[in-house]
Structures are given as C-alpha cells and as structure tokens.
Enzyme design. Structure first.
Site, PDB file in Angstrom:
ATOM      1  N   LEU A 180      -2.822  -8.073 109.284  1.00 25.50           N
ATOM      2  CA  LEU A 180      -4.036  -7.924 110.098  1.00 25.50           C
ATOM      3  C   LEU A 180      -5.244  -8.610 109.445  1.00 25.50           C
ATOM      4  CD1 LEU A 180      -4.952  -6.691 112.765  1.00 25.50           C
ATOM      5  CD2 LEU A 180      -5.586  -4.620 111.508  1.00 25.50           C
ATOM      6  N   HIS A 181      -5.634  -8.136 108.281  1.00 30.46           N
ATOM      7  CA  HIS A 181      -6.622  -8.785 107.409  1.00 30.46           C
ATOM      8  C   HIS A 181      -8.065  -8.826 107.914  1.00 30.46           C
ATOM      9  CE1 HIS A 181      -3.121  -9.807 105.172  1.00 30.46           C
ATOM     10  NE2 HIS A 181      -2.750 -10.820 105.915  1.00 30.46           N
ATOM     11  N   GLU A 223      11.883 -20.349  98.305  1.00 28.79           N
ATOM     12  CA  GLU A 223      11.991 -19.356  97.251  1.00 28.79           C
ATOM     13  C   GLU A 223      12.322 -17.975  97.781  1.00 28.79           C
ATOM     14  OE1 GLU A 223       9.097 -21.132  93.845  1.00 28.79           O
ATOM     15  OE2 GLU A 223       8.156 -20.186  95.556  1.00 28.79           O
ATOM     16  N   CYS A 252      -3.119 -19.776 107.305  1.00 29.85           N
ATOM     17  CA  CYS A 252      -4.002 -18.659 106.961  1.00 29.85           C
ATOM     18  C   CYS A 252      -4.832 -19.088 105.741  1.00 29.85           C
ATOM     19  CB  CYS A 252      -3.200 -17.402 106.648  1.00 29.85           C
ATOM     20  SG  CYS A 252      -2.213 -16.842 108.050  1.00 29.85           S
ATOM     21  N   CYS A 268      -3.880 -18.009 102.066  1.00 29.65           N
ATOM     22  CA  CYS A 268      -2.464 -18.095 101.662  1.00 29.65           C
ATOM     23  C   CYS A 268      -2.157 -19.483 101.128  1.00 29.65           C
ATOM     24  CB  CYS A 268      -1.563 -17.780 102.850  1.00 29.65           C
ATOM     25  SG  CYS A 268       0.185 -17.867 102.456  1.00 29.65           S
ATOM     26  N   ASN A 294      -4.260 -12.517  95.777  1.00 26.42           N
ATOM     27  CA  ASN A 294      -3.658 -13.300  94.692  1.00 26.42           C
ATOM     28  C   ASN A 294      -4.252 -14.697  94.722  1.00 26.42           C
ATOM     29  OD1 ASN A 294      -1.769 -11.294  93.743  1.00 26.42           O
ATOM     30  ND2 ASN A 294      -0.725 -11.575  95.703  1.00 26.42           N
ATOM     31  N   CYS A 313      12.462 -10.236  98.730  1.00 27.97           N
ATOM     32  CA  CYS A 313      11.489 -10.871  99.615  1.00 27.97           C
ATOM     33  C   CYS A 313      12.044 -12.224 100.036  1.00 27.97           C
ATOM     34  CB  CYS A 313      10.165 -11.014  98.868  1.00 27.97           C
ATOM     35  SG  CYS A 313       8.881 -11.753  99.868  1.00 27.97           S
ATOM     36  N   CYS A 342       2.537 -12.299  96.683  1.00 35.08           N
ATOM     37  CA  CYS A 342       2.276 -12.614  98.092  1.00 35.08           C
ATOM     38  C   CYS A 342       1.423 -13.863  98.217  1.00 35.08           C
ATOM     39  CB  CYS A 342       1.481 -11.506  98.771  1.00 35.08           C
ATOM     40  SG  CYS A 342       2.337  -9.974  98.926  1.00 35.08           S
ATOM     41  N   GLY A 394       6.777 -18.659 105.341  1.00 38.92           N
ATOM     42  CA  GLY A 394       7.058 -18.903 106.750  1.00 38.92           C
ATOM     43  C   GLY A 394       6.745 -17.739 107.657  1.00 38.92           C
ATOM     44  N   CYS A 412       4.942 -23.625 106.272  1.00 40.95           N
ATOM     45  CA  CYS A 412       4.460 -22.698 107.292  1.00 40.95           C
ATOM     46  C   CYS A 412       3.465 -23.414 108.193  1.00 40.95           C
ATOM     47  CB  CYS A 412       3.783 -21.504 106.613  1.00 40.95           C
ATOM     48  SG  CYS A 412       3.483 -20.111 107.708  1.00 40.95           S
TER      49      CYS A 412
END
Ligand code: SAH
Length: 392
Positions: free
Chosen positions: A231-232, A101, A125, A128, A307, A114, A350, A176, A121
C-alpha cells in the site's frame, strides 16, 4: 540470446514445472500408463530426486527412456551468499542467461522462502531498487518451482518432512509483480501446494501485489493463498508517485477488491505492506488515515523500514517515528509489527534484489574489459538486451 554457460544437458527437457497433466502426456508418449505420474511426482517433489537413476519404482526401461529425452535439472546456481543473520540468497541462472534471486529467511520455528516471479519489473515503484531496472521477462513455472528446489537441495530438506520444516513458508515477494505473470505463478503454486509433493499449505503461502486489481479475485478463488498488498500511501496523490500502478488502480478500487477477497477473515487477514519513508508517508496523520482506510477489512499491517540503496531518493523513518506510527495503528486495533530487515548485508532485503548482482556482473565485466579480456563466456555486453538502461 547467448547462454553464458551452456546448460549441462541442454538437449534434454527438464520435467520440473510440468503439471500432473503435462507429465501424463509425457508418459503417454513413452507408452506408459497414467498411474506412473504419481510415482514420478513422488520422486521429483517428495524425494527431490536429481536424476532418473534413483527412481527405482519406475523400472529400468522407463528410467532409461526418460533419461534419453528428459532431465530433472534445476536452474544453475550462479552465486550463493550467506548473511550474518542466517539469511541465504541464491542467484539463479536460467538457460537463456537471465538471472533472478531467491532468498531463504530462517526464523526460530520456521523459514520463509522469498521467491521471484519476473526478471526485473515494470512497476517502477520509486523506493524499490528492483524497480530501477526494466522488465526483462516473466519467469516460467519451472523457474519459479526451481527456486524452491534449489533452496531445498541446499538445506538438504529431502524427503519433505511433515513438520518442523526449514522451508515452511513461501512468500512471493522477490523480484517482479506476480499478478503480471499470473499463469506461470499459478501453475508453480499448484505444484508447490500439491499434497503428494512439496506440500506447502496455501495457508503458508503469501502472494504480494502492488495492486493489480482485476487479478485479485482469481488469487482468492483459484489459489486460496494469503494476500499481501503493497500500500505504502494513504492518498492517491502520493501513491500515484510512489507506486505508479495506482494511476491505473486507485486506492478505493484496490481496497474494494480486498474487502471482497475470498477467504479473508479475522483468522486469515490481508497483510498491508507499508514502507516507512522519512517525511514522506510517516506522519501521525498518515497513521490515523491508514487506520480509517482499512476499517472493515480483516487487515494486519507490516511496517517495513526503508532499505536504502545507492542514489535512493528517500530515507528511513527514525525509530521513534516508526514506533509512534505503530502505536496509533495498535490503538486502532491492528497488529502492526515493524519488520526487522533481514539479509541487508548481502543485499537480500525487500526491494534490493538483483540490481546488486547486475551491478557486480557489470563491474566484473568492466574490469575484464579494462584488462583486455573478452571471451565467449564473457560476451562484449553481458547485460540482457532489455536491461541496458541500468545506470550502474
Ligand atoms: N511486486 C510485488 C512483489 C514485491 S514484494 C509487490 O509490489 O508487492 C516486495 C515488497 O518490498 C513490496 O512490499 C515492496 O513495496 C517492498 N519494497 C520494495 N523496495 C523496498 C525498499 N527499498 N525498502 C523496503 N521495502 C521495499
């Protein structure tokens, strides 16, 4: 793998995604001089030509020779969705049936596209949705550039205007990890940055990485684009869990690479992405530690509301917590906007990419199966072989 819908000219190679050197070779094979590259390039990337017929400066014979063996085909658009907030998402289908996408996020005076760099991927994470899928494969340079051409076709931005573009910025923040597919990403970006074509300045391109440390210097030296780092978390203990790549490249090494990132300055800061997870990484102590950690790096921080997706093990931080977190960073001298999520209604925000389309594809398949319909266009299991772990 079976292509679900055969590409229209499957025997003809598309010239999209070839470098100028590659094109010179193609033309040399046809007995043409190198100066033709520039003309061809202009038609493809400045004018957006979708067939050779319109390329009048090339001469009839060359146009004929090119169209016998080549095309300027883009990836097929399997689905287009428009968000209430103006974001647009295209699900692209490549020649082997795989899909990825791309999302256009218009803002008042500009617009960012984007772009995805892989199908699926490998990073896993925890927050995600894309990370709940396996990697299927890397995208090629053609498929990466193709995402931009599709978006430009859709908004009709040909020939590329000098100013006031709807597609003014590119962010490599789709599906990715771009630094696990560096060669194709670099090749695509050189095409996208070429001044006689798509002409997106490196200052308007941002590459986001979860922290593939050894590749970071090359991004600065060879591409010179803006760097964003996901970073998170401010401790290795937590980051090891949220972004498992941290076990390989811990925070200190990652920040060292950022400190020496070529071209970073107060005028060109590195963006640190920080997704706010309620009760996990959003305390005031975390905010203070983040400010200390980034000390000495020309940095800005993007605070991203989480999200959610079905079954996600996290919640978004309450707005007041997010605001306090931002204030601490602001007081320490950092710009730290809380991003407004875009395209949530079409699962374009995201971390939401492709899993949704994958699920829809599966549920359509199951509905057809329940109705006893299985045909060539809808093979028995439509999922790519490597992605069959998806628990949709
Ligand atoms: N692999 C690269 C490119 C992906 S960019 C990277 O990790 O940077 C996508 C951005 O969205 C990353 O910062 C990612 O951490 C963030 N993200 C992923 N899932 C999210 C979610 N559910 N909510 C908010 N942000 C998310």
């Amino acid at each position: 793998m079976t292509a679900m819908i055969p590409a229209p000219h499957h025997s003809r190679t598309s010239l999209i995604g070839l470098s100028r050197t590659d094109l010179a070779e193609v033309l040399a094979e046809l007995g043409e001089k190198p100066f033709r590259v520039r003309q061809l390039w202009h038609w493809i990337y400045c004018r957006g030509a979708r067939d050779f017929g319109v390329m009048t400066s090339l001469g009839r014979t060359l146009r004929g020779a090119l169209s016998e063996r080549f095309s300027v085909d883009r990836p097929a658009v399997a689905r287009e969705q428009n968000s209430r907030d103006g974001s647009r998402k295209w699900l692209l289908r490549f020649a082997d049936g795989n899909q990825a996408e791309t999302v256009l996020i218009p803002e008042e005076d500009r617009g960012a596209l984007c772009v995805s760099s892989q199908v699926g991927c490998t990073l896993t994470c925890k927050f995600c949705h894309t990370g709940t899928q396996r990697l299927v494969r890397n995208l090629t340079a053609a498929e990466i550039v193709g995402q931009m051409l599709i978006a430009k076709d859709a908004v009709g931005e040909w020939p590329t205007p000098k100013e006031d573009r709807l597609l003014s910025n590119i962010v490599l923040m789709g599906m990715g990890e771009p630094l696990f597919n560096y060669d194709a990403v670099a090749k695509a970006l050189w095409i996208i940055m070429d001044r006689e074509g798509l002409a997106v300045s490196r200052r308007r391109i941002t590459l986001s990485t979860a922290g593939v440390v050894p590749m970071i210097p090359r991004v600065g030296e060879e591409l010179g684009v803006n760097l964003a780092v996901s970073l998170h978390a401010v401790t290795d203990d937590l980051r090891d869990v949220l972004v498992p790549l941290n076990r390989k490249y811990p925070i200190a090494e990652l920040l060292d690479a950022c400190r020496s990132y070529p071209g970073a300055s107060n005028a060109r800061r590195i963006t640190f992405e920080y997704v706010l997870l309620k009760g996990v990484n959003d305390s005031l102590a975390d905010a203070r530690a983040l400010a200390r950690l980034l000390h000495g790096i020309p940095a800005k921080i993007n605070l991203i509301p989480f999200n959610a997706w079905p079954g996600a093990p996290f919640e978004n931080s309450p707005p007041a917590t997010a605001a306090r977190f931002a204030t601490i960073l602001n007081d320490a001298g950092y710009s730290a906007p809380i991003r407004v999520p875009r395209g949530r209604d079409i699962m374009a925000a995201c971390g939401q990419l492709r899993s949704a389309s994958e699920r829809e594809r599966l549920s359509r398949f199951r509905a057809r199966q329940a109705a006893g319909i299985v045909d060539d266009d809808h093979p028995a299991d439509p999922r790519p072989a490597d992605s069959r772990t998806l628990s949709a």
